[in-house]
Design a protein around this motif. Structure first.
Motif, short mmCIF file in Angstrom:
data_model
loop_
_atom_site.label_atom_id
_atom_site.label_comp_id
_atom_site.label_asym_id
_atom_site.label_seq_id
_atom_site.Cartn_x
_atom_site.Cartn_y
_atom_site.Cartn_z
N PHE A 125 0.81 -1.21 0.00
CA PHE A 125 0.00 0.00 0.00
C PHE A 125 0.85 1.26 0.00
O PHE A 125 0.52 2.24 -0.66
CB PHE A 125 -0.96 0.03 1.20
N SER A 126 1.96 1.25 0.70
CA SER A 126 2.81 2.44 0.72
C SER A 126 3.50 2.65 -0.62
O SER A 126 3.74 3.77 -1.02
CB SER A 126 3.85 2.35 1.85
N CYS A 127 3.81 1.57 -1.33
CA CYS A 127 4.46 1.69 -2.65
C CYS A 127 3.51 2.19 -3.72
O CYS A 127 3.95 2.76 -4.71
CB CYS A 127 5.04 0.35 -3.09
N MET A 128 2.22 1.97 -3.55
CA MET A 128 1.27 2.38 -4.57
C MET A 128 1.29 3.88 -4.80
O MET A 128 1.11 4.36 -5.91
CB MET A 128 -0.14 1.91 -4.21
N ASN A 129 1.55 4.66 -3.78
CA ASN A 129 1.55 6.11 -3.91
C ASN A 129 2.93 6.65 -4.29
O ASN A 129 3.06 7.83 -4.56
CB ASN A 129 1.08 6.77 -2.62
N GLU A 130 3.95 5.82 -4.32
CA GLU A 130 5.29 6.28 -4.65
C GLU A 130 5.51 6.43 -6.15
O GLU A 130 6.51 6.98 -6.57
CB GLU A 130 6.34 5.34 -4.06
N ASP A 131 4.58 5.95 -6.98
CA ASP A 131 4.73 6.07 -8.42
C ASP A 131 4.62 7.52 -8.88
O ASP A 131 5.11 7.89 -9.93
CB ASP A 131 3.66 5.24 -9.15
N ARG A 132 3.98 8.35 -8.10
CA ARG A 132 3.80 9.74 -8.46
C ARG A 132 5.06 10.52 -8.13
O ARG A 132 5.59 10.44 -7.03
CB ARG A 132 2.61 10.33 -7.72
N ILE A 133 5.53 11.28 -9.08
CA ILE A 133 6.70 12.12 -8.87
C ILE A 133 6.19 13.50 -8.44
O ILE A 133 5.44 14.14 -9.18
CB ILE A 133 7.53 12.24 -10.16
N GLU A 134 6.59 13.90 -7.28
CA GLU A 134 6.19 15.21 -6.80
C GLU A 134 7.15 16.25 -7.33
O GLU A 134 8.31 15.98 -7.59
CB GLU A 134 6.19 15.23 -5.26
N GLY A 135 6.68 17.45 -7.47
CA GLY A 135 7.54 18.53 -7.94
C GLY A 135 6.71 19.70 -8.39
O GLY A 135 5.49 19.61 -8.55
N PRO A 136 7.36 20.83 -8.63
CA PRO A 136 6.64 22.01 -9.08
C PRO A 136 6.12 21.83 -10.49
O PRO A 136 6.68 21.06 -11.27
CB PRO A 136 7.72 23.10 -9.03
N PRO A 137 5.05 22.53 -10.83
CA PRO A 137 4.48 22.39 -12.18
C PRO A 137 5.44 22.95 -13.23
O PRO A 137 6.21 23.86 -12.98
CB PRO A 137 3.19 23.21 -12.12
N VAL A 138 5.39 22.35 -14.43
CA VAL A 138 6.20 22.80 -15.56
C VAL A 138 5.31 23.00 -16.77
O VAL A 138 4.19 22.52 -16.82
CB VAL A 138 7.32 21.78 -15.90
N LYS A 139 5.85 23.74 -17.73
CA LYS A 139 5.20 23.92 -19.02
C LYS A 139 6.07 23.26 -20.07
O LYS A 139 7.26 23.03 -19.84
CB LYS A 139 5.03 25.42 -19.34
N LEU A 140 5.51 22.97 -21.22
CA LEU A 140 6.28 22.34 -22.30
C LEU A 140 7.48 23.21 -22.70
O LEU A 140 8.55 22.69 -23.03
CB LEU A 140 5.40 22.08 -23.51
N GLU A 141 7.34 24.53 -22.60
CA GLU A 141 8.42 25.44 -22.99
C GLU A 141 9.59 25.41 -22.02
O GLU A 141 10.70 25.86 -22.36
CB GLU A 141 7.91 26.89 -23.09
N ASP A 142 9.38 24.92 -20.81
CA ASP A 142 10.44 24.91 -19.80
C ASP A 142 11.63 24.04 -20.21
O ASP A 142 12.74 24.22 -19.70
CB ASP A 142 9.91 24.42 -18.45
N ILE A 143 11.41 23.11 -21.13
CA ILE A 143 12.49 22.23 -21.56
C ILE A 143 13.50 22.95 -22.44
O ILE A 143 14.66 22.56 -22.52
CB ILE A 143 11.91 20.99 -22.28
N ASN A 144 13.09 24.04 -23.11
CA ASN A 144 13.97 24.77 -24.03
C ASN A 144 15.18 25.35 -23.30
O ASN A 144 15.06 25.84 -22.19
CB ASN A 144 13.21 25.88 -24.74
N GLY A 145 16.35 25.28 -23.96
CA GLY A 145 17.55 25.90 -23.40
C GLY A 145 18.81 25.14 -23.77
O GLY A 145 18.78 24.16 -24.52
#
Length: 192
Positions: A23-43
């Motif tokens: 049961f504890s592993c079931m919720n670990e699949d989600r990666i927490e973190g701040p929201p991103v936009k598709l444009e954030d990958i550019n650079g």
């Protein structure tokens, strides 16, 4: 009798601990973190490249750029590919020197995950064409580069991770055989 009770108790505790672990592993699949936009990958990126071919493994830092739908490598690593075609280390080094920097553009499509905290990259394979000078003759090599898995840009640390493989080489119209695939792993790339 006492051994049977102890055995049942240990079994019950073991089963309960397994259930709670699942049961504890079931919720670990989600990666927490701040929201991103598709444009954030550019650079511009600096990434750790691990190149593997059979038992041989090399590591180095490589620079590349990401813009809209393309990864651009101003100097794609081709040493293992040229070595597979030429076979001789001295002639390989001479060919690499004569060829100079080889630019490679890799197209991709991207989608945000449901939580909008990472971007998934699906690469569109493109062949790499090389003109390899050997013994006064130029060999035309067509390298089939493929992405065996998707790439990811994580919002948590703004890093990019992906992998490519040189799956097949055709030299002057003939498939190079035997050829051991060259894997290009980029486990951790950060923006400059």
């Amino acid at each position: 009798m006492k051994n049977l009770i102890v055995l049942k108790l240990i079994t019950a505790v073991l089963i309960l601990s397994i259930i709670f672990s699942l049961f504890s592993c079931m919720n670990e699949d989600r990666i927490e973190g701040p929201p991103v936009k598709l444009e954030d990958i550019n650079g511009s990126y600096k990434g750790r490249l691990i190149t593997v071919q059979g038992d041989f493994r090399t590591e180095k830092i490589i620079d590349f750029k990401v813009k809209k739908d393309t990864l651009t490598f101003p100097e794609f690593p081709i040493k293992e590919i040229v070595m597979a075609v030429v076979k001789d280390p001295i002639k390989t080094q001479n060919a690499l020197t004569a060829m100079g920097k080889v630019k490679y553009n890799l197209k991709y499509t991207s989608v945000l995950n449901a939580d909008k905290n990472w971007v998934e990259l699906n690469f569109i394979s493109k062949e790499l064409e090389l003109q390899i000078p050997v013994d006064g003759v130029t060999k035309k090599a067509i390298v089939t580069l493929v992405a065996k898995q998707k790439g990811y840009f994580a919002g948590l640390d703004h890093t990019l991770r992906f992998a490519l493989a040189a799956e097949k080489i055709t030299v002057n119209g003939t498939v190079l055989d035997p050829f051991e695939m060259v894997y290009y792993n980029f486990p951790y790339c950060i923006k400059n």
